[in-house]
Design a protein around this motif. Structure first.
Motif, PDB file in Angstrom:
ATOM      1  N   ALA A   1       0.702  -1.244  -0.025  1.00  0.00           N
ATOM      2  CA  ALA A   1       0.004  -0.012  -0.019  1.00  0.00           C
ATOM      3  C   ALA A   1       0.938   1.179  -0.080  1.00  0.00           C
ATOM      4  O   ALA A   1       0.438   2.293  -0.691  1.00  0.00           O
ATOM      5  CB  ALA A   1      -0.882   0.087   1.166  1.00  0.00           C
ATOM      6  N   ASN A   2       2.024   1.199   0.816  1.00  0.00           N
ATOM      7  CA  ASN A   2       2.685   2.304   0.721  1.00  0.00           C
ATOM      8  C   ASN A   2       3.544   2.646  -0.658  1.00  0.00           C
ATOM      9  O   ASN A   2       3.694   3.702  -0.949  1.00  0.00           O
ATOM     10  CB  ASN A   2       3.814   2.094   1.857  1.00  0.00           C
ATOM     11  CG  ASN A   2       3.466   1.998   3.186  1.00  0.00           C
ATOM     12  OD1 ASN A   2       2.297   2.645   3.311  1.00  0.00           O
ATOM     13  ND2 ASN A   2       4.132   1.706   4.084  1.00  0.00           N
ATOM     14  N   VAL A   3       3.858   1.511  -1.334  1.00  0.00           N
ATOM     15  CA  VAL A   3       4.397   1.781  -2.784  1.00  0.00           C
ATOM     16  C   VAL A   3       3.371   2.464  -3.450  1.00  0.00           C
ATOM     17  O   VAL A   3       3.725   3.501  -4.299  1.00  0.00           O
ATOM     18  CB  VAL A   3       4.501   0.441  -3.315  1.00  0.00           C
ATOM     19  CG1 VAL A   3       5.321   0.425  -4.804  1.00  0.00           C
ATOM     20  CG2 VAL A   3       5.654  -0.605  -2.484  1.00  0.00           C
ATOM     21  N   GLN A   4       2.199   1.935  -3.401  1.00  0.00           N
ATOM     22  CA  GLN A   4       0.970   2.889  -4.168  1.00  0.00           C
ATOM     23  C   GLN A   4       1.002   4.208  -3.892  1.00  0.00           C
ATOM     24  O   GLN A   4       0.869   5.081  -4.938  1.00  0.00           O
ATOM     25  CB  GLN A   4      -0.374   2.237  -4.021  1.00  0.00           C
ATOM     26  CG  GLN A   4      -0.380   0.442  -4.291  1.00  0.00           C
ATOM     27  CD  GLN A   4      -0.698   0.526  -5.945  1.00  0.00           C
ATOM     28  OE1 GLN A   4      -0.274   1.182  -6.757  1.00  0.00           O
ATOM     29  NE2 GLN A   4      -1.073  -0.845  -6.194  1.00  0.00           N
ATOM     30  N   ILE A   5       1.209   4.579  -2.440  1.00  0.00           N
ATOM     31  CA  ILE A   5       0.906   5.868  -2.098  1.00  0.00           C
ATOM     32  C   ILE A   5       2.215   6.855  -2.628  1.00  0.00           C
ATOM     33  O   ILE A   5       2.191   7.642  -3.189  1.00  0.00           O
ATOM     34  CB  ILE A   5       1.058   5.953  -0.548  1.00  0.00           C
ATOM     35  CG1 ILE A   5      -0.347   5.384  -0.083  1.00  0.00           C
ATOM     36  CG2 ILE A   5       1.207   7.403  -0.132  1.00  0.00           C
ATOM     37  CD1 ILE A   5      -0.201   5.331   1.503  1.00  0.00           C
ATOM     38  N   ALA A   6       3.499   6.231  -2.653  1.00  0.00           N
ATOM     39  CA  ALA A   6       4.645   6.769  -3.059  1.00  0.00           C
ATOM     40  C   ALA A   6       4.325   7.022  -4.519  1.00  0.00           C
ATOM     41  O   ALA A   6       4.883   8.062  -5.156  1.00  0.00           O
ATOM     42  CB  ALA A   6       5.725   5.775  -2.976  1.00  0.00           C
ATOM     43  N   ILE A   7       3.851   6.066  -5.197  1.00  0.00           N
ATOM     44  CA  ILE A   7       3.580   6.198  -6.871  1.00  0.00           C
ATOM     45  C   ILE A   7       2.531   7.583  -6.837  1.00  0.00           C
ATOM     46  O   ILE A   7       2.799   8.471  -7.663  1.00  0.00           O
ATOM     47  CB  ILE A   7       2.887   5.120  -7.338  1.00  0.00           C
ATOM     48  CG1 ILE A   7       4.142   3.993  -7.288  1.00  0.00           C
ATOM     49  CG2 ILE A   7       2.696   5.305  -8.898  1.00  0.00           C
ATOM     50  CD1 ILE A   7       3.810   2.449  -8.004  1.00  0.00           C
ATOM     51  N   ALA A   8       1.547   7.439  -6.076  1.00  0.00           N
ATOM     52  CA  ALA A   8       0.565   8.464  -6.417  1.00  0.00           C
ATOM     53  C   ALA A   8       0.901   9.795  -6.128  1.00  0.00           C
ATOM     54  O   ALA A   8       0.709  10.838  -6.741  1.00  0.00           O
ATOM     55  CB  ALA A   8      -0.612   8.117  -5.579  1.00  0.00           C
ATOM     56  N   ASP A   9       1.774   9.594  -5.101  1.00  0.00           N
ATOM     57  CA  ASP A   9       2.622  11.269  -4.579  1.00  0.00           C
ATOM     58  C   ASP A   9       3.728  11.487  -5.355  1.00  0.00           C
ATOM     59  O   ASP A   9       4.332  12.440  -5.274  1.00  0.00           O
ATOM     60  CB  ASP A   9       3.144  10.967  -3.220  1.00  0.00           C
ATOM     61  CG  ASP A   9       2.016  10.983  -2.195  1.00  0.00           C
ATOM     62  OD1 ASP A   9       0.612  11.072  -2.546  1.00  0.00           O
ATOM     63  OD2 ASP A   9       1.906  10.790  -1.041  1.00  0.00           O
ATOM     64  N   GLN A  10       3.753  10.543  -6.488  1.00  0.00           N
ATOM     65  CA  GLN A  10       4.961  11.062  -7.535  1.00  0.00           C
ATOM     66  C   GLN A  10       6.379  11.381  -6.859  1.00  0.00           C
ATOM     67  O   GLN A  10       7.122  12.197  -7.004  1.00  0.00           O
ATOM     68  CB  GLN A  10       4.630  12.119  -8.046  1.00  0.00           C
ATOM     69  CG  GLN A  10       3.362  11.860  -9.086  1.00  0.00           C
ATOM     70  CD  GLN A  10       2.927  13.115  -9.916  1.00  0.00           C
ATOM     71  OE1 GLN A  10       3.269  14.321  -9.802  1.00  0.00           O
ATOM     72  NE2 GLN A  10       2.328  12.721 -11.280  1.00  0.00           N
ATOM     73  N   LEU A  11       6.622  10.290  -5.832  1.00  0.00           N
ATOM     74  CA  LEU A  11       7.811  10.453  -5.108  1.00  0.00           C
ATOM     75  C   LEU A  11       8.799   9.903  -5.997  1.00  0.00           C
ATOM     76  O   LEU A  11       8.374   9.282  -6.680  1.00  0.00           O
ATOM     77  CB  LEU A  11       7.490   9.527  -3.647  1.00  0.00           C
ATOM     78  CG  LEU A  11       6.736  10.243  -2.558  1.00  0.00           C
ATOM     79  CD1 LEU A  11       6.898   9.473  -1.429  1.00  0.00           C
ATOM     80  CD2 LEU A  11       7.313  11.619  -2.286  1.00  0.00           C
ATOM     81  N   PRO A  12      10.143  10.133  -5.715  1.00  0.00           N
ATOM     82  CA  PRO A  12      11.179   9.706  -6.549  1.00  0.00           C
ATOM     83  C   PRO A  12      11.254   8.289  -6.544  1.00  0.00           C
ATOM     84  O   PRO A  12      10.812   7.646  -5.363  1.00  0.00           O
ATOM     85  CB  PRO A  12      12.565  10.341  -5.789  1.00  0.00           C
ATOM     86  CG  PRO A  12      12.127  11.448  -4.999  1.00  0.00           C
ATOM     87  CD  PRO A  12      10.662  11.176  -4.834  1.00  0.00           C
TER      88      PRO A  12
END
Ligand code: GDP
Ligand code: ZN
Length: 465
Positions: free
Chosen positions: A415-426
């Motif tokens: 779920a955290n990976v999905q959030i990182a993707i959604a937030d356009q983190l590096p």
């Protein structure tokens, strides 16, 4: 504890004057050499792998005859531990196996620690951690269904699913990392693919997670307390139930004033049933103790069967007892229905129970003394604990609490990976969580596991496993 030691232990349950065969097991480089010093056979029999030899164990110091045995030799790597394994099949009871074990120790073997054979099998890649844990489950199984779930896991069903999930995660990780390292040379990441892969892994993890409750039930079983006023038929119910052929029963001793319990199996779930002395106020000291303990039993039960007398009906005393247990899931057993007009009474109870504000209390009419109503009772129990399907289910693996905790971390990390993707983190941030998911899967299978986790798992095993 050194892995290069040759270890020995008694591999079968032993008890005085019982059992026809007891097995002493040796594993390690020196297993064969040690066996040869104590086991004597005729010249015609060759020490070949996966063959049985017949002979005698003698004390090499005194030449004293210890036992007549069969010896099974399994050369590495075709053995449970993937080391040289020798099994000495001795006579049962205690004396023969103990003495044979002592000779092995005198000849240089070390007494195996709890679970050390299984630990070696794991460390040598013969089984993964889920399979090792399932050995423990299989030996401890209290119902055929629990044993089936353990066998499914022992055969690698859970291991395979997890390996597949881990492989998928590793593939995704490789794709992301390639973009970090060689951004210019590669086509951009296919985000749609990536997200659907992550979702697929999460969905599969959830599916495995959903087996945890069943696993807990199969392993731990269910504690059911029978409560009610004196003489409503609690003991009769327990007796009828214990004697029914659907039950596997071990009666533990107890007095009428005490809690008496039986082990039954209902729909594949091991159930411990506690009959409680009548819950009521009393002057009698002995009775008070019994009552206190039964109150305790009732309050610690997963499910309470509250028995009332169908002829007498619902009384104020019944209500008082009900008030004590109403926080637990309760099934109302209306007993002695052979003495009353069935339809009339049940309607009557339902009305009165609604009047008492007891809500949708499940009701089972019974005549315990006549063995009537047990099927309905069992069906109602399975319904109340939402396990109607368990008996019929083609039983797959059922994960344990440790595996559940790891899988929850997997799901969270994904779920955290999905959030990182959604937030356009590096991209680096994506890989951190993905690595966490991979590590958590690896902790279940043992691919990435700390020594302390291994200790915890294998120390629960008994010596010789
Ligand atoms: P407990 O005190 O709640 O454990 O009650 P018991 O099981 O000792 O039963 C009390 C009395 O009720 C005994 O005489 C039983 O034979 C009788 N009894 C129990 N169940 C039934 C039933 O279903 N029908 C009838 N007619 N009698 C029953
Ligand atoms: Zn009783």
């Amino acid at each position: 504890m050194s892995l290069s030691d040759t270890i020995a232990a008694i591999a079968t349950a032993i008890s005085p004057q019982q059992g026809s065969v007891g097995i002493v097991r040796l594993s390690g480089d020196r297993a064969v050499a040690i066996a040869k010093t104590i086991f004597k056979t005729s010249k015609r029999q060759k020490w070949q792998s996966h063959r049985l030899l017949y002979g005698y164990v003698r004390d090499p110091k005194t030449d004293c005859l210890i036992d007549e045995c069969l010896l099974l030799l399994m050369k590495a790597p075709r053995s449970f531990t993937r080391e040289d394994v020798v099994e000495l099949h001795c006579h049962g009871g205690i004396m023969a196996v103990q003495q044979v074990l002592n000779l092995c120790l005198e000849q240089g073997a070390r007494l195996a620690e709890a679970g050390e054979f299984s630990l070696r099998a794991f460390l040598h890649g013969r089984i993964d951690l889920t399979q090792a844990e399932s050995i423990h489950d299989l030996v401890g199984a209290k119902s055929p269904q629990a044993a089936q779930a353990a066998i499914a896991s022992l055969r690698g069903k859970l291991a395979q699913s997890l390996k597949y999930l881990r492989g998928k995660c590793l593939h995704i990780l490789t794709e992301i990392e390639a973009r970090i390292d060689f951004e210019e040379d590669l086509p951009p990441l296919d985000l749609g693919w990536l997200q659907s892969e992550l979702e697929a892994v999460a969905a599969e993890s959830q599916k495995i997670l959903a087996t945890a409750d069943r696993g807990e039930l199969l392993r731990m079983g269910l504690k059911v307390a029978i409560v009610g006023r004196p003489n409503v038929g609690k003991s009769s119910l327990l007796n009828a139930w214990s004697r029914s052929d659907r039950a596997i029963v071990t009666d533990l001793p107890g007095t009428t004033r005490d809690v008496v319990d039986s082990q039954l199996v209902v729909g594949g779930i091991p159930i411990q049933v506690l009959d409680t002395a009548g819950i009521r106020e009393t002057e009698d000291i002995v009775e008070q103790i019994g009552v206190a303990r039964s109150r305790q039993a009732a309050l610690s039960a997963d499910l309470v069967l509250m028995v009332i007398d169908g002829l007498v009906g619902w009384t104020e005393r019944d209500l008082e007892i009900f008030e004590l247990v109403r926080d637990r899931p309760v099934i109302l057993v209306v007993n002695k229905m052979d003495l009353v007009n069935y339809e009339l009474r049940i309607t009557n109870y339902e009305l009165r129970i609604m009047n008492y504000g007891l809500g949708q209390l499940p009701i089972v009419p019974m005549a315990a003394a006549l063995n009537q109503g047990l099927e309905d009772l069992e069906a109602k129990i399975l319904q109340v604990i939402h396990q109607e399907a368990i008996a019929a289910a083609d039983l797959d693996v059922a994960i344990n609490q440790r595996q559940k905790a790891c899988l929850l971390r997997v799901v969270q990390a994904l779920a955290n990976v999905q959030i990182a993707i959604a937030d356009q983190l590096p991209l680096d941030f994506w890989t951190i969580d993905l690595r966490a998911a991979i590590a958590a899967i690896g902790e279940i299978t043992g691919e990435e596991v700390t020594e302390s986790v291994l200790d915890q798992i294998f120390s629960r095993f008994c010596i010789g496993k």
